[in-house]
Design a protein around this motif. Structure first.
Motif, short mmCIF file in Angstrom:
data_model
loop_
_atom_site.label_atom_id
_atom_site.label_comp_id
_atom_site.label_asym_id
_atom_site.label_seq_id
_atom_site.Cartn_x
_atom_site.Cartn_y
_atom_site.Cartn_z
N GLU A 177 28.79 59.20 53.71
CA GLU A 177 28.84 58.05 54.62
C GLU A 177 27.73 58.13 55.65
OE1 GLU A 177 30.75 55.32 54.62
OE2 GLU A 177 32.01 55.90 52.92
N TYR B 85 20.58 53.17 55.13
CA TYR B 85 20.66 51.72 55.30
C TYR B 85 19.96 51.31 56.60
CZ TYR B 85 22.48 46.98 55.16
OH TYR B 85 22.59 45.61 55.12
N ALA C 120 23.59 43.33 47.77
CA ALA C 120 24.90 43.93 47.53
C ALA C 120 25.18 44.06 46.04
CB ALA C 120 25.99 43.08 48.18
N ILE D 274 25.71 44.51 51.88
CA ILE D 274 26.15 45.69 51.13
C ILE D 274 27.44 45.32 50.41
CG2 ILE D 274 25.09 47.27 52.78
CD1 ILE D 274 27.97 47.92 53.77
N ASN D 275 27.85 46.14 49.45
CA ASN D 275 29.15 45.93 48.80
C ASN D 275 30.12 47.00 49.28
OD1 ASN D 275 29.28 48.26 46.89
ND2 ASN D 275 27.46 47.30 46.02
N ARG D 276 31.38 46.77 48.99
CA ARG D 276 32.43 47.72 49.39
C ARG D 276 33.33 48.05 48.19
NH1 ARG D 276 32.08 48.72 54.60
NH2 ARG D 276 31.01 47.24 55.91
N ARG E 275 30.87 52.10 50.08
CA ARG E 275 29.81 51.14 50.37
C ARG E 275 28.66 51.36 49.41
NH1 ARG E 275 28.21 52.01 56.36
NH2 ARG E 275 28.61 54.17 55.80
#
Length: 129
Positions: A68, A75, A87, A97-99, A104
């Motif tokens: 993380e 990022y 993303a 971004i995607n989750r 992430r």
């Protein structure tokens, strides 16, 4: 011993620029010279061996599982350097971004058009998306 992935060659127009771009975004040690390559070593022992190529470079995809903290730092560098990012791999969701899978992820292009990806969680099943 079972087969393990060891290294791959990343073809590029300028191995110095391309390897420095990746090590800069990911916060890695500078590439090391080995024969005609500039070698970027990853934490799991795999290396990306950057090599100059004349003419067109066929874009490839390279994904990096990061912590993380490393994602935040990488990022942050992507945004600070105005690196185009998405993303999704289809590049339909710019500047996001995607989750996925509770983590992430982000896709970004290197100087030769290779689609790089940083993720904080390994891929899961399609049902979990």
């Amino acid at each position: 011993m079972a087969a393990r992935f060891d290294h791959t060659i990343v073809w590029c127009r300028d191995k110095q620029r391309s390897s420095a771009f990746l090590t800069g975004i990911l916060g890695l040690s500078p590439a090391e010279s080995f024969l005609d390559f500039l070698v970027v070593r990853l934490a799991n022992g795999v290396s990306l061996d950057f090599a100059d190529k004349e003419g067109d470079v066929a874009p490839q995809h390279y994904a990096f599982l990061v912590s993380e903290e490393a994602f935040d730092a990488g990022y942050g560098r992507i945004k600070a350097d105005s690196v185009p990012h998405w993303a999704d791999p289809a590049r339909e969701r710019p500047d996001e971004i995607n989750r996925h899978w509770g983590g992430r992820g982000v896709y970004f292009e290197d100087p030769d058009g290779h689609l790089m990806e940083m993720i904080t969680t390994p891929y899961g099943s399609e049902e979990e998306l």
